[in-house]
Design an enzyme around this catalytic site. Sequence first.
Site, PDB file in Angstrom:
ATOM      1  N   LYS A  80     -13.391  -0.951  16.858  1.00 53.06           N
ATOM      2  CA  LYS A  80     -13.579  -0.279  18.150  1.00 53.06           C
ATOM      3  C   LYS A  80     -12.948  -1.039  19.319  1.00 53.06           C
ATOM      4  CE  LYS A  80     -17.625   2.449  17.050  1.00 53.06           C
ATOM      5  NZ  LYS A  80     -19.019   2.769  17.309  1.00 53.06           N
ATOM      6  N   ASP A 116     -19.678   7.110  22.566  1.00 56.74           N
ATOM      7  CA  ASP A 116     -20.940   6.568  22.022  1.00 56.74           C
ATOM      8  C   ASP A 116     -22.077   6.576  23.057  1.00 56.74           C
ATOM      9  OD1 ASP A 116     -20.113   6.027  19.422  1.00 56.74           O
ATOM     10  OD2 ASP A 116     -19.461   3.987  19.894  1.00 56.74           O
TER      11      ASP A 116
HETATM   12  P1  ATR Z   1     -20.967  -2.864  16.882  1.00 58.24           P
HETATM   13  O1  ATR Z   1     -19.573  -2.598  17.338  1.00 58.24           O
HETATM   14  O2  ATR Z   1     -21.498  -1.841  15.926  1.00 58.24           O
HETATM   15  O3  ATR Z   1     -21.915  -3.100  18.020  1.00 58.24           O
HETATM   16  P2  ATR Z   1     -20.582  -5.687  16.422  1.00 58.24           P
HETATM   17  O4  ATR Z   1     -19.658  -5.731  17.590  1.00 58.24           O
HETATM   18  O5  ATR Z   1     -20.158  -6.365  15.157  1.00 58.24           O
HETATM   19  O6  ATR Z   1     -20.889  -4.201  15.973  1.00 58.24           O
HETATM   20  O7  ATR Z   1     -21.997  -6.258  16.908  1.00 58.24           O
HETATM   21  C1  ATR Z   1     -23.037  -6.551  16.041  1.00 58.24           C
HETATM   22  C2  ATR Z   1     -24.254  -7.071  16.823  1.00 58.24           C
HETATM   23  O8  ATR Z   1     -25.299  -7.359  15.887  1.00 58.24           O
HETATM   24  C3  ATR Z   1     -23.997  -8.370  17.593  1.00 58.24           C
HETATM   25  O9  ATR Z   1     -24.729  -8.328  18.796  1.00 58.24           O
HETATM   26  C4  ATR Z   1     -24.550  -9.434  16.627  1.00 58.24           C
HETATM   27  O10 ATR Z   1     -24.958 -10.642  17.255  1.00 58.24           O
HETATM   28  P3  ATR Z   1     -23.889 -11.848  17.493  1.00 58.24           P
HETATM   29  O11 ATR Z   1     -23.114 -11.464  18.712  1.00 58.24           O
HETATM   30  O12 ATR Z   1     -24.717 -13.051  17.669  1.00 58.24           O
HETATM   31  O13 ATR Z   1     -23.033 -11.890  16.245  1.00 58.24           O
HETATM   32  C5  ATR Z   1     -25.759  -8.708  16.093  1.00 58.24           C
HETATM   33  N1  ATR Z   1     -26.253  -9.262  14.832  1.00 58.24           N
HETATM   34  C6  ATR Z   1     -25.683  -9.166  13.601  1.00 58.24           C
HETATM   35  N2  ATR Z   1     -26.437  -9.809  12.671  1.00 58.24           N
HETATM   36  C7  ATR Z   1     -27.522 -10.324  13.344  1.00 58.24           C
HETATM   37  C8  ATR Z   1     -28.657 -11.091  12.954  1.00 58.24           C
HETATM   38  N3  ATR Z   1     -28.852 -11.452  11.677  1.00 58.24           N
HETATM   39  N4  ATR Z   1     -29.562 -11.414  13.907  1.00 58.24           N
HETATM   40  C9  ATR Z   1     -29.392 -11.054  15.198  1.00 58.24           C
HETATM   41  N5  ATR Z   1     -28.324 -10.316  15.642  1.00 58.24           N
HETATM   42  C10 ATR Z   1     -27.407  -9.967  14.718  1.00 58.24           C
END
Ligand code: ATR
Length: 284
Positions: A80, A116
Amino acid sequence: MRFSSRQEDRLIDALTALYCIIGNPVSHSLSPAMHNAAFRALGINAVYLAFKVDEEKLQEAVEGFKAIGVRGFNVTIPFKRSVVDFLDELDEKAAKIGAVNTVKAEGGKLFGFNTDGMGFIRSLEEEGICYRGKNVLIIGAGGASRAICAYLSEHCNVTVVNRTAKKAESLAADFGLNWASLDDIPSILASFKEGDLIVNTTSVGLKDEDLELFDYERLLKPSFVVVDIIYGKDTKLLKSARKIGCKAVDGEGMLLYQGVEAFKIWTGKNPPIDVMRKALKSSS
Ligand code: ATR
């Protein structure tokens, strides 16, 4: 061109317009079912497919779409944000969000949009959830969070928290919001009042099924509204919220309405929302 009067008999032919979604993974996507159902219902000679694209092949894929005249495509995880570099123009909202989920081809150019946030707001409205003037805790600071924040920032008192606090800080600065770390959730929720919202935009619940972003049992109150934008799955957050008596909403409405907005951008037509919803329900 061979069109039968019965829509279900319509054949793909040399004039069929191609739409698609690109992502990785993408096999779970319900967008093909939803958009193909809408094309069929309106008698539009088009087909919508899903393509899994390797991360290093994104540019080639987008240039290939341009070369063969794909009419439009959706973009999902993890492209994205990165797809923006390969588009000709962005609409104002997509530029502010810095991420695109919908691309339209016109006059040899690719135009990027982000539906979105609008999809999220319409799903809240359909659920009868009042968000204006409320406190909102947004968990996560990725692309989906940015799209939602771009809309909610105009109407609510939003605090963004994220595992990587720096990302929450930078998102908050872009949209004029409050930010904090995951550890601050208990004190944030302690000040929440009736009807205030908690929105999970992270992938916790999708991948890390047993993980809790905070102590759900202890910190959720029945008067809160809890939204988890994950769809097709009853996450631990939603289960806990429902058990406690909160209004709990998953991401299916957001998926539907971001698709409705994308369909309008591509075809200039209002899609049959009930047909799209039925297609989602029968494929999930
Ligand atoms: P999208 O475009 O769908 O929002 P993304 O940009 O990959 O996907 O974002 C994923 C989100 O999930 C992020 O905020 C990520 O936190 P980080 O910025 O610290 O990576 C969060 N996330 C993923 N796994 C996580 C976990 N185990 N605990 C807390 N937050 C998590």
